[in-house]
Scaffold this motif. Structure first.
Motif, PDB file in Angstrom:
ATOM      1  N   PHE A 153       2.474   1.615  -9.150  1.00 45.20           N
ATOM      2  CA  PHE A 153       2.844   0.359  -9.976  1.00 45.20           C
ATOM      3  C   PHE A 153       3.176   0.804 -11.525  1.00 45.20           C
ATOM      4  O   PHE A 153       4.145   0.087 -11.861  1.00 45.20           O
ATOM      5  CB  PHE A 153       1.743  -0.600 -10.091  1.00 45.20           C
ATOM      6  CG  PHE A 153       1.519  -1.290  -8.742  1.00 45.20           C
ATOM      7  CD1 PHE A 153       2.251  -1.071  -7.486  1.00 45.20           C
ATOM      8  CD2 PHE A 153       0.250  -2.166  -8.559  1.00 45.20           C
ATOM      9  CE1 PHE A 153       2.028  -1.621  -6.183  1.00 45.20           C
ATOM     10  CE2 PHE A 153      -0.046  -2.517  -7.150  1.00 45.20           C
ATOM     11  CZ  PHE A 153       0.785  -2.293  -6.201  1.00 45.20           C
ATOM     12  N   ASP A 159       5.976  -7.245  -1.980  1.00 44.11           N
ATOM     13  CA  ASP A 159       5.231  -6.076  -1.280  1.00 44.11           C
ATOM     14  C   ASP A 159       6.078  -5.510  -0.541  1.00 44.11           C
ATOM     15  O   ASP A 159       6.732  -6.133   0.404  1.00 44.11           O
ATOM     16  CB  ASP A 159       3.915  -6.748  -0.786  1.00 44.11           C
ATOM     17  CG  ASP A 159       2.963  -5.737  -0.475  1.00 44.11           C
ATOM     18  OD1 ASP A 159       1.671  -5.925  -1.072  1.00 44.11           O
ATOM     19  OD2 ASP A 159       3.282  -4.892   0.243  1.00 44.11           O
ATOM     20  N   VAL A 160       6.117  -4.104  -0.444  1.00 48.58           N
ATOM     21  CA  VAL A 160       6.937  -3.377   0.487  1.00 48.58           C
ATOM     22  C   VAL A 160       6.265  -3.383   2.166  1.00 48.58           C
ATOM     23  O   VAL A 160       7.002  -3.153   2.978  1.00 48.58           O
ATOM     24  CB  VAL A 160       6.682  -1.866   0.030  1.00 48.58           C
ATOM     25  CG1 VAL A 160       5.458  -1.267   0.338  1.00 48.58           C
ATOM     26  CG2 VAL A 160       7.850  -1.108   0.074  1.00 48.58           C
ATOM     27  N   ASN A 201      -7.816  -7.690  -4.321  1.00 52.08           N
ATOM     28  CA  ASN A 201      -8.581  -6.584  -4.054  1.00 52.08           C
ATOM     29  C   ASN A 201      -9.381  -5.740  -5.170  1.00 52.08           C
ATOM     30  O   ASN A 201      -8.499  -5.316  -5.869  1.00 52.08           O
ATOM     31  CB  ASN A 201      -7.932  -5.794  -2.862  1.00 52.08           C
ATOM     32  CG  ASN A 201      -7.433  -6.598  -1.695  1.00 52.08           C
ATOM     33  OD1 ASN A 201      -8.142  -7.631  -1.406  1.00 52.08           O
ATOM     34  ND2 ASN A 201      -6.198  -6.407  -1.227  1.00 52.08           N
ATOM     35  N   GLY A 227     -10.888  -3.410  -0.391  1.00 54.45           N
ATOM     36  CA  GLY A 227      -9.843  -2.850   0.294  1.00 54.45           C
ATOM     37  C   GLY A 227      -8.518  -2.627  -0.878  1.00 54.45           C
ATOM     38  O   GLY A 227      -7.474  -2.585  -0.459  1.00 54.45           O
ATOM     39  N   THR A 247      -6.142  -0.377  -2.669  1.00 55.80           N
ATOM     40  CA  THR A 247      -5.845   1.006  -2.611  1.00 55.80           C
ATOM     41  C   THR A 247      -4.795   1.516  -3.771  1.00 55.80           C
ATOM     42  O   THR A 247      -4.463   2.534  -3.711  1.00 55.80           O
ATOM     43  CB  THR A 247      -4.683   1.002  -1.205  1.00 55.80           C
ATOM     44  OG1 THR A 247      -3.554  -0.093  -1.506  1.00 55.80           O
ATOM     45  CG2 THR A 247      -5.302   0.773  -0.204  1.00 55.80           C
ATOM     46  N   VAL A 248      -4.507   0.579  -4.762  1.00 55.99           N
ATOM     47  CA  VAL A 248      -3.707   1.034  -5.914  1.00 55.99           C
ATOM     48  C   VAL A 248      -4.366   0.755  -7.086  1.00 55.99           C
ATOM     49  O   VAL A 248      -4.736  -0.728  -7.097  1.00 55.99           O
ATOM     50  CB  VAL A 248      -2.168   0.206  -6.039  1.00 55.99           C
ATOM     51  CG1 VAL A 248      -1.444   0.494  -6.950  1.00 55.99           C
ATOM     52  CG2 VAL A 248      -1.226   0.651  -4.843  1.00 55.99           C
ATOM     53  N   HIS A 272      -3.836  -6.175  -9.500  1.00 59.65           N
ATOM     54  CA  HIS A 272      -2.692  -6.906  -8.989  1.00 59.65           C
ATOM     55  C   HIS A 272      -3.063  -8.019  -8.302  1.00 59.65           C
ATOM     56  O   HIS A 272      -4.279  -8.257  -7.691  1.00 59.65           O
ATOM     57  CB  HIS A 272      -1.781  -5.920  -8.094  1.00 59.65           C
ATOM     58  CG  HIS A 272      -2.479  -5.348  -6.995  1.00 59.65           C
ATOM     59  ND1 HIS A 272      -3.338  -3.881  -7.268  1.00 59.65           N
ATOM     60  CD2 HIS A 272      -2.599  -5.350  -5.586  1.00 59.65           C
ATOM     61  CE1 HIS A 272      -3.752  -3.709  -6.319  1.00 59.65           C
ATOM     62  NE2 HIS A 272      -3.432  -4.246  -5.197  1.00 59.65           N
ATOM     63  N   HIS A 313      -2.290 -10.506  -5.192  1.00 61.85           N
ATOM     64  CA  HIS A 313      -1.215 -10.790  -3.744  1.00 61.85           C
ATOM     65  C   HIS A 313      -1.011 -12.359  -4.049  1.00 61.85           C
ATOM     66  O   HIS A 313      -1.873 -13.019  -4.142  1.00 61.85           O
ATOM     67  CB  HIS A 313      -2.090 -10.163  -2.912  1.00 61.85           C
ATOM     68  CG  HIS A 313      -2.432  -8.984  -2.645  1.00 61.85           C
ATOM     69  ND1 HIS A 313      -1.381  -8.112  -1.779  1.00 61.85           N
ATOM     70  CD2 HIS A 313      -3.088  -8.214  -2.927  1.00 61.85           C
ATOM     71  CE1 HIS A 313      -1.967  -6.768  -1.810  1.00 61.85           C
ATOM     72  NE2 HIS A 313      -3.141  -6.943  -2.687  1.00 61.85           N
TER      73      HIS A 313
HETATM   74  P1  AMP Z   1      -4.233  -3.242  -2.439  1.00 62.57           P
HETATM   75  O1  AMP Z   1      -4.521  -2.544  -1.036  1.00 62.57           O
HETATM   76  O2  AMP Z   1      -4.801  -4.446  -2.993  1.00 62.57           O
HETATM   77  O3  AMP Z   1      -4.583  -2.287  -3.548  1.00 62.57           O
HETATM   78  O4  AMP Z   1      -2.628  -3.566  -2.432  1.00 62.57           O
HETATM   79  C1  AMP Z   1      -1.804  -2.702  -2.618  1.00 62.57           C
HETATM   80  C2  AMP Z   1      -0.248  -3.463  -2.456  1.00 62.57           C
HETATM   81  O5  AMP Z   1       0.653  -2.604  -2.829  1.00 62.57           O
HETATM   82  C3  AMP Z   1      -0.242  -3.063  -0.705  1.00 62.57           C
HETATM   83  O6  AMP Z   1      -0.093  -4.437  -0.325  1.00 62.57           O
HETATM   84  C4  AMP Z   1       1.163  -2.444  -0.570  1.00 62.57           C
HETATM   85  O7  AMP Z   1       2.010  -2.731   0.763  1.00 62.57           O
HETATM   86  C5  AMP Z   1       1.875  -2.490  -1.960  1.00 62.57           C
HETATM   87  N1  AMP Z   1       2.611  -1.489  -2.285  1.00 62.57           N
HETATM   88  C6  AMP Z   1       2.243  -0.091  -2.461  1.00 62.57           C
HETATM   89  N2  AMP Z   1       3.571   0.631  -2.881  1.00 62.57           N
HETATM   90  C7  AMP Z   1       4.432  -0.433  -2.932  1.00 62.57           C
HETATM   91  C8  AMP Z   1       5.631  -0.308  -3.841  1.00 62.57           C
HETATM   92  N3  AMP Z   1       6.215   0.908  -3.890  1.00 62.57           N
HETATM   93  N4  AMP Z   1       6.385  -1.605  -3.735  1.00 62.57           N
HETATM   94  C9  AMP Z   1       5.878  -2.681  -3.454  1.00 62.57           C
HETATM   95  N5  AMP Z   1       4.619  -2.910  -2.939  1.00 62.57           N
HETATM   96  C10 AMP Z   1       3.910  -1.611  -2.789  1.00 62.57           C
END
Ligand code: AMP
Length: 113
Positions: A6, A30-31, A86, A92, A94-95, A99, A101
């Motif tokens: 991000f 979201d990708v 998250n 859950g 992951t980044v 953020h 959603h």
């Molecule tokens: P979380 O699991 O809550 O951390 O959400 C991370 C979100 O980031 C997931 O829904 C991914 O699909 C999304 N994501 C990861 N890389 C990218 C990207 N380059 N562009 C857009 N969304 C992304």
């Protein structure tokens, strides 16, 4: 510490489908969408998660929520939508960059998995 995906989007190092931006935040699709409309709202400042936000982020957090709603409206989500934050491993996340959603465009089930 390595840049998060991000932060790379904020710095323009990787592309994103940006649907809104201002001096404090960015919203982009979201990708890996989990609903017909699925976008993320992120602060430009690096806050790893809601768990690491502090009182000084109060105004910013409110701004992010209002942006989430305004962009949801712009995206045509007039019948409702869901916001999700998250937090940490069990949540859950992951980044490690705070953020919100925003998901909509179909009837969402409850409770989430
Ligand atoms: P979380 O699991 O809550 O951390 O959400 C991370 C979100 O980031 C997931 O829904 C991914 O699909 C999304 N994501 C990861 N890389 C990218 C990207 N380059 N562009 C857009 N969304 C992304």
């Amino acid at each position: 510490m390595a840049k998060t995906v991000f932060k790379k989007i904020i710095d323009g190092e990787i592309p994103a489908n940006v649907v809104y931006e201002d001096d404090r935040c960015l919203a982009f699709l979201d990708v890996n969408p989990q609903a017909p409309i699925h976008f993320l709202v992120i602060p430009r400042t690096e806050i790893p998660s809601l768990a690491s936000a502090s009182d000084s982020d109060r105004e910013l957090l409110g701004h992010l929520l209002l942006v989430a709603h305004n962009v949801a409206k712009e995206q045509g989500l007039s019948d409702g939508y869901r916001t999700v934050i998250n937090i940490g491993e069990d949540g859950g996340q992951t980044v490690p960059h705070l953020h919100i959603h925003v998901l909509g465009g179909r009837r969402l089930s409850w409770p989430p998995g």
